[in-house]
Motif scaffolding. Structure first.
Motif, PDB file in Angstrom:
ATOM      1  N   ILE A 107      -3.401   3.745   3.079  1.00 14.04           N
ATOM      2  CA  ILE A 107      -2.155   3.007   3.584  1.00 14.04           C
ATOM      3  C   ILE A 107      -1.183   2.426   2.396  1.00 14.04           C
ATOM      4  CG2 ILE A 107      -1.063   0.835   4.767  1.00 14.04           C
ATOM      5  CD1 ILE A 107      -3.523   1.217   6.617  1.00 14.04           C
ATOM      6  N   THR A 108      -1.992   2.001   1.349  1.00 14.73           N
ATOM      7  CA  THR A 108      -1.306   1.404   0.099  1.00 14.73           C
ATOM      8  C   THR A 108      -0.630   2.418  -0.582  1.00 14.73           C
ATOM      9  OG1 THR A 108      -3.134  -0.065  -0.199  1.00 14.73           O
ATOM     10  CG2 THR A 108      -1.848   0.237  -2.304  1.00 14.73           C
ATOM     11  N   GLU A 109      -1.133   3.868  -0.599  1.00 15.89           N
ATOM     12  CA  GLU A 109      -0.441   4.871  -1.257  1.00 15.89           C
ATOM     13  C   GLU A 109       0.715   5.044  -0.513  1.00 15.89           C
ATOM     14  OE1 GLU A 109      -0.904   9.534  -2.689  1.00 15.89           O
ATOM     15  OE2 GLU A 109      -2.560   8.663  -1.397  1.00 15.89           O
ATOM     16  N   ALA A 110       0.862   5.255   0.685  1.00 18.36           N
ATOM     17  CA  ALA A 110       1.961   5.300   1.622  1.00 18.36           C
ATOM     18  C   ALA A 110       3.026   4.233   1.463  1.00 18.36           C
ATOM     19  CB  ALA A 110       1.755   5.537   2.904  1.00 18.36           C
ATOM     20  N   ILE A 111       2.499   3.091   1.250  1.00 17.56           N
ATOM     21  CA  ILE A 111       3.433   2.040   0.941  1.00 17.56           C
ATOM     22  C   ILE A 111       4.173   2.166  -0.167  1.00 17.56           C
ATOM     23  CG2 ILE A 111       3.770  -0.476   0.986  1.00 17.56           C
ATOM     24  CD1 ILE A 111       1.265  -0.596   2.732  1.00 17.56           C
ATOM     25  N   ALA A 112       3.643   2.402  -1.074  1.00 18.17           N
ATOM     26  CA  ALA A 112       4.092   2.486  -2.889  1.00 18.17           C
ATOM     27  C   ALA A 112       5.133   3.538  -2.554  1.00 18.17           C
ATOM     28  CB  ALA A 112       3.028   2.799  -3.609  1.00 18.17           C
ATOM     29  N   ASP A 113       4.954   4.719  -2.022  1.00 19.73           N
ATOM     30  CA  ASP A 113       5.866   5.848  -1.714  1.00 19.73           C
ATOM     31  C   ASP A 113       6.933   5.562  -1.066  1.00 19.73           C
ATOM     32  OD1 ASP A 113       4.591   7.786  -3.395  1.00 19.73           O
ATOM     33  OD2 ASP A 113       3.376   8.385  -1.875  1.00 19.73           O
ATOM     34  N   LEU A 114       6.865   4.765   0.140  1.00 17.17           N
ATOM     35  CA  LEU A 114       8.022   4.197   0.992  1.00 17.17           C
ATOM     36  C   LEU A 114       8.742   3.309   0.414  1.00 17.17           C
ATOM     37  CD1 LEU A 114       8.873   4.776   3.950  1.00 17.17           C
ATOM     38  CD2 LEU A 114       7.497   2.607   4.459  1.00 17.17           C
ATOM     39  N   ALA A 115       8.269   2.451  -0.507  1.00 18.82           N
ATOM     40  CA  ALA A 115       9.352   1.538  -1.096  1.00 18.82           C
ATOM     41  C   ALA A 115      10.457   2.326  -1.785  1.00 18.82           C
ATOM     42  CB  ALA A 115       8.437   0.694  -2.146  1.00 18.82           C
ATOM     43  N   GLY A 116      10.158   3.445  -2.194  1.00 22.60           N
ATOM     44  CA  GLY A 116      11.312   4.203  -3.186  1.00 22.60           C
ATOM     45  C   GLY A 116      12.221   4.836  -1.960  1.00 22.60           C
ATOM     46  N   HIS A 117      12.067   4.563  -0.772  1.00 21.25           N
ATOM     47  CA  HIS A 117      12.780   5.129   0.294  1.00 21.25           C
ATOM     48  C   HIS A 117      13.708   4.122   1.177  1.00 21.25           C
ATOM     49  CE1 HIS A 117      11.746   9.529  -0.340  1.00 21.25           C
ATOM     50  NE2 HIS A 117      10.455   8.902  -0.688  1.00 21.25           N
ATOM     51  N   VAL A 118      13.038   2.909   1.342  1.00 19.17           N
ATOM     52  CA  VAL A 118      13.672   1.779   2.152  1.00 19.17           C
ATOM     53  C   VAL A 118      14.418   1.091   1.146  1.00 19.17           C
ATOM     54  CG1 VAL A 118      12.921  -0.263   3.259  1.00 19.17           C
ATOM     55  CG2 VAL A 118      11.494   1.762   3.396  1.00 19.17           C
ATOM     56  N   GLU A 119      15.672   0.871   1.889  1.00 22.13           N
ATOM     57  CA  GLU A 119      16.740   0.247   1.038  1.00 22.13           C
ATOM     58  C   GLU A 119      16.645  -1.141   1.033  1.00 22.13           C
ATOM     59  OE1 GLU A 119      20.588   1.948   2.594  1.00 22.13           O
ATOM     60  OE2 GLU A 119      20.168   3.834   1.571  1.00 22.13           O
ATOM     61  N   GLY A 120      17.259  -2.003   0.343  1.00 20.79           N
ATOM     62  CA  GLY A 120      17.394  -3.444   0.165  1.00 20.79           C
ATOM     63  C   GLY A 120      16.093  -4.343   0.221  1.00 20.79           C
ATOM     64  N   ASP A 121      16.234  -5.538   0.963  1.00 19.34           N
ATOM     65  CA  ASP A 121      14.939  -6.394   0.941  1.00 19.34           C
ATOM     66  C   ASP A 121      13.727  -5.571   1.177  1.00 19.34           C
ATOM     67  OD1 ASP A 121      17.074  -8.148   0.178  1.00 19.34           O
ATOM     68  OD2 ASP A 121      17.081  -9.148   2.171  1.00 19.34           O
ATOM     69  N   GLY A 122      13.915  -4.618   2.202  1.00 18.55           N
ATOM     70  CA  GLY A 122      12.762  -4.038   2.576  1.00 18.55           C
ATOM     71  C   GLY A 122      11.883  -3.472   1.616  1.00 18.55           C
ATOM     72  N   SER A 123      12.536  -2.771   0.640  1.00 22.81           N
ATOM     73  CA  SER A 123      11.758  -2.066  -0.652  1.00 22.81           C
ATOM     74  C   SER A 123      11.400  -3.357  -1.496  1.00 22.81           C
ATOM     75  CB  SER A 123      13.067  -1.406  -1.350  1.00 22.81           C
ATOM     76  OG  SER A 123      12.403  -0.821  -2.716  1.00 22.81           O
ATOM     77  N   GLN A 124      11.782  -4.287  -1.694  1.00 20.00           N
ATOM     78  CA  GLN A 124      11.103  -5.433  -2.552  1.00 20.00           C
ATOM     79  C   GLN A 124       9.978  -5.936  -1.756  1.00 20.00           C
ATOM     80  OE1 GLN A 124      11.531  -6.176  -5.459  1.00 20.00           O
ATOM     81  NE2 GLN A 124      11.020  -8.221  -5.829  1.00 20.00           N
ATOM     82  N   ALA A 125      10.070  -6.135  -0.243  1.00 23.61           N
ATOM     83  CA  ALA A 125       8.930  -6.626   0.422  1.00 23.61           C
ATOM     84  C   ALA A 125       7.877  -5.653   0.460  1.00 23.61           C
ATOM     85  CB  ALA A 125       9.441  -7.029   1.794  1.00 23.61           C
ATOM     86  N   LEU A 126       7.895  -4.399   0.563  1.00 24.43           N
ATOM     87  CA  LEU A 126       6.766  -3.437   0.446  1.00 24.43           C
ATOM     88  C   LEU A 126       6.365  -3.570  -0.868  1.00 24.43           C
ATOM     89  CD1 LEU A 126       8.404  -0.470   2.061  1.00 24.43           C
ATOM     90  CD2 LEU A 126       6.633  -1.828   2.993  1.00 24.43           C
ATOM     91  N   LYS A 127       7.077  -3.567  -2.257  1.00 28.43           N
ATOM     92  CA  LYS A 127       6.369  -3.871  -3.598  1.00 28.43           C
ATOM     93  C   LYS A 127       5.623  -5.088  -3.759  1.00 28.43           C
ATOM     94  CE  LYS A 127      10.183  -0.938  -5.647  1.00 28.43           C
ATOM     95  NZ  LYS A 127      11.316  -0.860  -6.485  1.00 28.43           N
ATOM     96  N   GLN A 128       6.343  -5.914  -3.011  1.00 24.35           N
ATOM     97  CA  GLN A 128       5.534  -7.445  -3.062  1.00 24.35           C
ATOM     98  C   GLN A 128       4.046  -7.393  -2.255  1.00 24.35           C
ATOM     99  OE1 GLN A 128       9.296 -10.222  -3.375  1.00 24.35           O
ATOM    100  NE2 GLN A 128       7.971 -10.541  -1.883  1.00 24.35           N
ATOM    101  N   TYR A 129       4.180  -6.687  -1.177  1.00 28.57           N
ATOM    102  CA  TYR A 129       2.813  -6.558  -0.633  1.00 28.57           C
ATOM    103  C   TYR A 129       2.014  -5.500  -1.370  1.00 28.57           C
ATOM    104  CZ  TYR A 129       0.003  -5.866   3.501  1.00 28.57           C
ATOM    105  OH  TYR A 129      -1.202  -5.823   4.435  1.00 28.57           O
ATOM    106  N   VAL A 130       2.206  -4.336  -1.764  1.00 26.63           N
ATOM    107  CA  VAL A 130       1.597  -3.488  -2.692  1.00 26.63           C
ATOM    108  C   VAL A 130       0.806  -4.343  -3.894  1.00 26.63           C
ATOM    109  CG1 VAL A 130       1.484  -1.907  -4.463  1.00 26.63           C
ATOM    110  CG2 VAL A 130       2.676  -1.337  -2.442  1.00 26.63           C
ATOM    111  N   LYS A 131       1.400  -5.341  -4.352  1.00 20.00           N
ATOM    112  CA  LYS A 131       0.799  -6.467  -5.239  1.00 20.00           C
ATOM    113  C   LYS A 131      -0.130  -7.354  -4.951  1.00 20.00           C
ATOM    114  CE  LYS A 131       2.616  -7.301  -9.184  1.00 20.00           C
ATOM    115  NZ  LYS A 131       3.293  -7.926 -10.426  1.00 20.00           N
ATOM    116  N   PHE A 132       0.156  -7.838  -3.418  1.00 21.12           N
ATOM    117  CA  PHE A 132      -0.701  -8.427  -2.780  1.00 21.12           C
ATOM    118  C   PHE A 132      -1.935  -8.096  -2.433  1.00 21.12           C
ATOM    119  CE2 PHE A 132      -2.247 -10.229   1.409  1.00 21.12           C
ATOM    120  CZ  PHE A 132      -2.084 -11.727   0.891  1.00 21.12           C
ATOM    121  N   LEU A 133      -2.064  -6.826  -2.070  1.00 17.47           N
ATOM    122  CA  LEU A 133      -3.324  -6.172  -1.365  1.00 17.47           C
ATOM    123  C   LEU A 133      -4.001  -6.270  -2.762  1.00 17.47           C
ATOM    124  CD1 LEU A 133      -1.640  -3.498   0.661  1.00 17.47           C
ATOM    125  CD2 LEU A 133      -3.147  -5.489   1.443  1.00 17.47           C
TER     126      LEU A 133
END
Length: 840
Positions: A350-376
């Motif tokens: 799931i982490t791999e998918a989130i890291a990739d998805l962060a490059g496709h989501v716009e705005g605050d969502g992208s930042q939130a995913l990146k922060q979650y990647v660092k949190f895990l």
């Protein structure tokens, strides 16, 4: 954290397709007019996704992945060198075993992959590529091209598993195949179409029960690649359109193609029509759709941010609540709970998918995913599929401007009522509950996996403590060491059951001559063997902020009921279940469990398991307790305890059990040694030894102890457990009609009303069936839901001085009635959703 991305219905998805650049050619009716895809870009994206690029592969973080690719390819080449007569790889005897044939194609793909990885030792090696092409030709001639001889074993191998490896290998070696065997790609595509037997005319059939959810995403992902290889715009367009349907939020009241598989409004994910499956099939679907976004990037003229936003919602509302300190919870893994891979390895995917998805989501969502990647917890990127993903992940982790942040708030209670699951989170612990109903299966068994699943949906719960290595307390070893009749939280009859292989001598029930036509993948097999529904309608609950209540009426499964009705064959084995009415009330420091109307049925005794936990044999376990009249309670004591405490001093964790009713409790430790094969036939024959702690309450066949109440207290001290003698919890009702609790310190009264008609719970008058939470303070907040999902309205009257409406959800009305204030929620077609009103 709540997502700002709206849920999309299947109709809205289809309306989005023409306007979304990514899917400009997706809708079938617009395929002819759609701009053609850039097939070369699509193929290049695919190669980059799996083999990497020169820039990415030069990064030091990717070196380990490249080395692993090379090592695997060399092993496969050595196996080719050692192959005997009739083999392509040594040890893979082909012709009758679909799994071995699938492995042969996987091995060819792994070799091909190493020859396309820039910077690798085999990059561009024409001789090795020729061997792969020759291997593809040989396999087709001898084991795949003749459809009259193929399609034995599991349908998944022929429609998904093998085509996935073949399609990717054809992409990786496209130029070499055109040079050496120019007809090979078209030949394979024709054969793969012929094997799509659960489809229609060699294509996807959205009305097929096999072409849904993760399976649909896999099939269509392969067909996108096949269309690109042959410059077939119609194939690419239809495959994208078909895959786009998996992005739609399932509306159970307006099913498209009869499909119940997919993501629901409350974050639930279902596969196989009725199995809670976020942690396995949901994970696979997430991976596949993110790979599709990467494959199509720039190849169809856009970036797909609309659909990426939908996937962001899956992460925030569907996955994040189920991940605790990097561990995927057991309650959403179906038969996969019996596999030896762990909840940590699930989350790495799931982490791999989130890291990739962060490059496709716009705005605050992208930042939130990146922060979650660092949190895990930091992931072992060696298990990632894509070198590109490794590079993206490493960049996120190394970016000091990205702070680590959970997608979950610190306190969260989530009612996944669409899949009969509940998750309650607090700093220091998480509680996960598995329920079942006439909508959701009691369990999943299939293909020799999860051999003893019978009670996993009967209120089994899992209490995860912070700082634990969850592999030591849950995962496959929990199911291996703990008796299936003593899973934490369940009420089970005193009897011994036989597994499916023990009953029938094979992994399924076979009777093609019966009117129900029992074969390995028939609908009757699904209904009565693999994942039978329960018989009860009441299974659900409500949430009020970060607090929750859930309830369930325990019932027989569909197989037992059908056998009593004379529907099933005489030799079909069924088991009668115990009966119980159960509620779970989730607060800050405790989870209160009520069980009433408990009976083993059929003159059998029953047992309610308060908890079962495993520990390493060398861990220091301390059991303490106190009786109702004071004095210490010790293991083997027959007097009722007021509280017990289980402490693993080695791991510095503890759980307390505060009993709110007086009854004997059997509690103690047992050293258990079993093979992991007892839960899954294909597991390695690895012996597991664990110290198993069990605390349970007996319900004699002759009657007695029909109702019990206790609180689970995570991280409890003895002092805190003693405080429950005069503590905040009061049981207001505990019978088959009403179960209710008052928490004095929180000002909460919560109730499940199982019977119809007005029912009292302290100052509440509830028109059941319903789940209700009321919190009093400066404002009075009321939460209501319909756990049966069958009622048009749910009503509660708060007796006392009249209250006025402050705010309310749409569909909620408040009015004064004699003696109090009535709150009424319109629950028709709400599918178990909670409605709230604030009064003053």
């Amino acid at each position: 954290m709540e997502s700002a991305v709206p849920h999309l219905s299947r109709r809205q998805i289809l309306s989005l397709l023409p306007a979304t650049a990514l899917l400009a050619m997706a809708a079938p009716m617009r395929a002819a007019a759609a701009a053609p895809a850039d097939h070369a870009r699509l193929l290049a994206n695919t190669v980059a996704t799996f083999a990497g690029t020169a820039e990415v592969n030069a990064r030091p973080e990717v070196a380990g992945k490249l080395a692993a690719m090379l090592d695997t390819a060399r092993q496969r080449l050595a196996a080719m060198d050692q192959a005997g007569d009739g083999e392509l790889f040594a040890g893979l005897t082909l012709g009758t075993d679909d799994a071995k044939l699938r492995s042969a194609y996987q091995y060819l793909y792994e070799i091909a992959l190493a020859t396309r990885a820039p910077g690798g030792e085999l990059d561009g090696d024409a001789a090795v590529q020729r061997r792969v092409v020759d291997g593809l030709q040989w396999l087709h001639e001898h084991h795949f091209g003749d459809q009259s001889k193929g399609y034995y074993g599991n349908w998944h191998s022929w429609e998904i598993g093998i085509p996935t490896h073949v399609s990717r290998t054809l992409v990786l070696l496209d130029e070499r195949i055109r040079e050496l065997r120019p007809d090979l790609t078209a030949t394979y595509i024709a054969s793969m179409d012929a094997y799509l037997r659960n489809g229609k005319d060699g294509d996807v059939d959205l009305d097929s029960r096999f072409h849904t959810g993760a399976n649909l995403a896999d099939i269509t992902g392969n067909r996108i690649l096949q269309g690109a290889l042959t410059a077939d715009d119609a194939r690419v367009s239809k495959a994208i359109s078909d895959q786009a349907t998996v992005f739609a939020t399932i509306d159970p009241y307006d099913l498209q193609h009869g499909v119940t598989d997919g993501y629901y409004h409350d974050g639930s994910f279902i596969q196989h029509h009725s199995v809670a499956y976020t942690g396995s099939y949901g994970r696979a679907l997430l991976t596949r759709v993110v790979q599709t976004l990467k494959t199509l990037e720039g190849a169809t003229g856009g970036g797909g941010s609309d659909l990426a936003g939908v996937v962001y919602r899956w992460i925030a509302d569907g996955f994040a609540p189920l991940i605790f300190e990097g561990w995927m919870m057991e309650i959403v893994k179906g038969r996969a709970v019996s596999r030896t891979n762990t909840g940590y390895s699930d989350v790495r995917v799931i982490t791999e998918a989130i890291a990739d998805l962060a490059g496709h989501v716009e705005g605050d969502g992208s930042q939130a995913l990146k922060q979650y990647v660092k949190f895990l917890p930091e992931a072992d990127t060696g298990t990632f599929v894509s070198p590109v993903s490794i590079a993206r992940y490493a960049a996120i982790r190394a970016d000091s401007a990205i702070p680590a942040a959970d997608l979950n708030p610190p306190e969260r209670s989530v009612a996944f009522n669409s899949m009969d699951r509940t998750v309650h989170r607090r700093p220091g612990y998480a509680f996960a509950l598995a329920r079942s109903s006439d909508r959701i299966s009691k369990y999943e068994y299939m293909n020799g996996e999860n051999l003893m699943p019978w009670f996993q949906g009967d209120g089994a719960y899992y209490l995860y403590l912070s700082g634990e290595d969850q592999r030591e307390v849950f995962g496959v070893d929990y199911y291996t060491a703990v008796s299936p009749y003593r899973l934490a939280g369940i009420t089970a009859p005193e009897e011994e059951r036989r597994t499916v292989p023990e009953s029938y001598g094979r992994f399924w029930y076979e009777n093609p001559d019966h009117p129900l036509n029992f074969t390995s993948s028939s609908e009757s097999q699904n209904t009565y063997v693999y994942f039978p529904l329960a018989g009860n309608a009441f299974s659900g609950g409500a949430t009020l902020g970060a607090y929750g209540v859930a309830g369930m009426v325990q019932s027989d499964d569909a197989a037992y009921t059908a056998k009593q009705q004379g529907i099933l064959p005489d030799d079909f084995v069924v088991y009668r279940n115990a009966r119980a009415t159960k509620s779970w009330f989730m607060f800050d420091d405790e989870i209160v469990v009520l069980a009433a109307d408990v009976s083993g049925q059929g003159r059998r005794a029953a047992v309610t398991t308060v908890d079962s936990r495993i520990a390493a044999p060398g861990d220091t376990i301390v059991l303490t307790g106190e009786g109702w009249r004071g004095g210490s309670w010790r293991a083997g004591d027959t007097s009722p305890p007021r509280w017990l405490r289980y402490a693993n001093d080695t791991r510095r964790t503890a759980i307390g059990y505060a009993f709110l009713t007086r009854q004997p409790v059997a509690a103690g430790l047992e050293t258990v040694t079993r093979s992991r094969r007892v839960v899954r036939a294909s597991n390695p024959d690895t012996s597991v030894t664990k110290n198993v702690f069990t605390a349970s309450i007996a319900h004699p066949a002759a009657g007695g102890v029909p109702a019990v109440a206790y609180a689970l207290v995570p991280n409890a001290t003895e002092a805190r457990l003693r405080g429950y003698a005069d503590g905040p919890l009061t049981v207001l009702a505990n019978d088959r009609h009403v179960q209710a609790i008052r928490h004095r310190a929180l000002g909460i009264v919560a109730a499940n009303v199982f019977a119809g008609g007005p029912r009292h719970a302290e100052r509440l008058l509830v028109d059941g069936p319903a789940s209700v939470i009321v919190r009093s303070g400066e404002r009075t907040v009321v939460a209501l839901s319909d756990p049966t999902m069958k009622r048009d309205h749910v009503t509660v009257v708060l007796r006392g001085r009249p209250l006025r409406l402050d705010t309310a959800d749409e569909g909620v009305t408040v009015r004064r009635v004699p003696g109090g204030t009535q709150v009424r929620a319109t629950t028709r077609r709400a599918h178990g959703r909670t409605f709230t009103a604030t009064l003053r």
